[in-house]
Design an enzyme around this catalytic site. Structure first.
Site, short mmCIF file in Angstrom:
data_model
loop_
_atom_site.label_atom_id
_atom_site.label_comp_id
_atom_site.label_asym_id
_atom_site.label_seq_id
_atom_site.Cartn_x
_atom_site.Cartn_y
_atom_site.Cartn_z
N ASN A 9 0.86 -1.19 0.00
CA ASN A 9 0.00 0.00 0.00
C ASN A 9 0.90 1.25 0.00
OD1 ASN A 9 -1.43 2.26 1.02
ND2 ASN A 9 -3.06 0.92 1.73
N ASP A 11 -0.17 4.47 -0.17
CA ASP A 11 -0.91 5.69 0.18
C ASP A 11 -0.02 6.76 0.78
OD1 ASP A 11 -3.25 4.43 -0.53
OD2 ASP A 11 -3.95 4.12 1.53
N HIS A 12 0.92 6.32 1.65
CA HIS A 12 1.66 7.32 2.41
C HIS A 12 2.81 7.95 1.64
CE1 HIS A 12 -1.12 7.03 5.53
NE2 HIS A 12 -0.90 5.74 5.72
N ARG A 20 3.31 19.00 0.28
CA ARG A 20 3.83 20.19 -0.39
C ARG A 20 3.01 20.60 -1.60
NH1 ARG A 20 9.21 21.93 0.74
NH2 ARG A 20 9.31 21.82 3.00
N HIS A 45 -5.79 3.45 -1.49
CA HIS A 45 -7.10 3.73 -0.89
C HIS A 45 -7.54 5.11 -1.38
CE1 HIS A 45 -9.56 3.95 3.15
NE2 HIS A 45 -10.29 4.23 2.10
N ARG A 47 -9.74 7.69 -0.70
CA ARG A 47 -10.65 8.11 0.38
C ARG A 47 -11.60 9.19 -0.13
NH1 ARG A 47 -8.72 6.36 5.68
NH2 ARG A 47 -10.44 7.62 6.44
N ARG A 51 -7.42 12.51 0.77
CA ARG A 51 -6.31 13.06 1.55
C ARG A 51 -4.95 12.53 1.08
NH1 ARG A 51 -7.22 9.93 7.27
NH2 ARG A 51 -9.25 10.90 7.09
N HIS A 52 -4.91 11.37 0.43
CA HIS A 52 -3.63 10.94 -0.14
C HIS A 52 -3.77 10.60 -1.62
CE1 HIS A 52 -5.33 7.26 1.48
NE2 HIS A 52 -4.91 7.49 2.71
N GLU A 72 -8.79 0.15 -2.49
CA GLU A 72 -9.59 0.19 -1.25
C GLU A 72 -10.52 1.38 -1.34
OE1 GLU A 72 -7.21 0.61 2.21
OE2 GLU A 72 -6.13 -1.23 1.85
N THR A 102 -6.72 6.33 10.24
CA THR A 102 -6.61 5.18 9.35
C THR A 102 -7.88 4.35 9.54
OG1 THR A 102 -5.24 3.29 8.70
CG2 THR A 102 -5.31 3.81 11.04
N THR A 103 -8.03 3.29 8.73
CA THR A 103 -9.23 2.45 8.83
C THR A 103 -9.26 1.81 10.22
OG1 THR A 103 -8.82 1.99 6.51
CG2 THR A 103 -10.58 0.75 7.57
N GLU A 153 -10.63 -9.74 3.64
CA GLU A 153 -9.34 -9.35 4.20
C GLU A 153 -9.54 -9.22 5.70
OE1 GLU A 153 -6.93 -6.46 2.16
OE2 GLU A 153 -6.17 -5.69 4.05
N HIS A 188 -3.18 -4.79 8.06
CA HIS A 188 -3.27 -3.62 8.93
C HIS A 188 -2.32 -3.75 10.11
CE1 HIS A 188 -4.77 0.04 10.72
NE2 HIS A 188 -5.39 0.26 9.60
N GLY A 189 -1.40 -2.81 10.18
CA GLY A 189 -0.48 -2.73 11.30
C GLY A 189 0.63 -3.78 11.29
N HIS A 211 1.85 1.26 5.92
CA HIS A 211 2.49 2.29 6.72
C HIS A 211 3.90 1.90 7.18
CE1 HIS A 211 3.26 4.76 10.32
NE2 HIS A 211 2.69 5.70 9.58
N1 PXP Z 1 -5.69 -3.32 4.48
C1 PXP Z 1 -6.63 -2.36 4.56
C2 PXP Z 1 -8.02 -2.70 4.15
C3 PXP Z 1 -6.30 -1.05 4.99
O1 PXP Z 1 -7.26 -0.10 5.08
C4 PXP Z 1 -4.96 -0.76 5.32
C5 PXP Z 1 -4.59 0.63 5.73
O2 PXP Z 1 -4.78 1.49 4.65
C6 PXP Z 1 -4.02 -1.79 5.19
C7 PXP Z 1 -4.40 -3.06 4.80
C8 PXP Z 1 -2.57 -1.56 5.49
O3 PXP Z 1 -2.39 -1.20 6.81
P1 PXP Z 1 -1.00 -0.59 7.26
O4 PXP Z 1 -0.83 0.71 6.53
O5 PXP Z 1 -1.15 -0.44 8.73
O6 PXP Z 1 0.06 -1.60 6.87
#
Ligand code: PXP
Length: 238
Positions: A9, A11-12, A20, A45, A47, A51-52, A72, A102-103, A153, A188-189, A211
């Site tokens: 992912n 996104d970040h 910027r 994602h 959103r 935002r990203h 997503e 975050t989600t 998921e 996630h995480g 992340h």
């Molecule tokens: N899966 C889903 C559905 C998510 O919303 C996210 C966070 O955007 C992730 C996985 C990845 O989570 P993380 O950024 O904490 O690795």
């Protein structure tokens, strides 16, 4: 044992770009680097507040990526229309609150079956693999299967947060996906330190991680990037 894919992912990377308001760093270039490193798929994602990731990113990713794109999104009319037009390989339906960082939790599929069923049908009808991001709860898995999702998921956030008993819940949920004929993903995480026990669950065929990987890339990547800037500065003085 089935092979285990990694969806990265990015996104970040877009979060840093948007700080910027310009084009650098480009999350698509980040995605191509992730693929070079072995990512089997890319997740973004879109959103509701953009935002990203932005709408034009979705189009650019789809035309440039050689690996599957997992989009997503919330199950809103606007997002379903965007996905149906863009046709990513997969869509993961997530709950979304504008105020969350975050989600925060899984989608309440069991409580919203009738609202979600048409979204799953519209996405599936154009060939998109639809995934539901759910807590490792049997009722959510059964509801996901009942409304026609191909994939779930499992939300690993509580496990990653160290809550007791969460690995056992994930193990039981993953085992249940097999009898419901659902493909099982998780995410996630996840970090270097906690990925092992989730990666070892035999039913899980894809992990989505964002992340931690982007954060680690910033830390690991700083030394060579600073060294390159120093070389350019010194070359200008030579
Ligand atoms: N899966 C889903 C559905 C998510 O919303 C996210 C966070 O955007 C992730 C996985 C990845 O989570 P993380 O950024 O904490 O690795």
């Amino acid at each position: 044992m089935k092979p285990l894919r990694l969806g990265v992912n990015v996104d970040h990377v877009a979060t840093v770009r948007n700080a910027r308001g310009g084009l650098h760093p480009d999350p698509l270039i980040g995605a191509l680097a992730a693929v070079q490193g072995g990512a089997d798929g890319i997740t973004i994602h879109l959103r509701e507040d953009r935002r990203h990731i932005r709408d034009e990113d979705v189009r650019r990713f789809l035309s440039a990526l050689s690996v599957p794109l997992n989009l997503e999104m919330a199950a809103t009319e606007e997002m379903v229309a965007i996905a149906v037009a863009a046709r990513p390989h997969a869509v993961c339906l997530v709950p979304e609150k504008r105020t969350e960082v975050t989600t925060e939790g899984g989608l309440d599929v069991a409580g919203q079956q009738e609202a979600l069923r048409p979204a799953v049908a519209r996405l599936s009808a154009v060939g998109i693999r639809v995934s539901m991001f759910v807590d490792p709860d049997p009722a959510q898995l059964r509801a996901s299967a009942a409304i026609g999702a191909a994939v779930v998921e499992l939300h690993t956030g509580a496990y990653a947060g160290g809550r007791e008993g969460e690995l056992a819940r994930l193990r039981a949920a993953a085992a249940l996906t097999a009898s419901l004929r659902l493909e099982c993903h998780a995410g996630h995480g996840l970090t270097y330190d906690n990925v092992g026990p989730v990666a070892a669950l035999p039913e899980v065929v894809e992990l989505n991680i964002g992340h931690f990987l982007i954060g680690e890339a910033i830390i690991e990547g700083l030394a060579p990037v600073v060294a390159k800037m120093k070389r350019l500065m010194q070359a200008a003085r030579a």
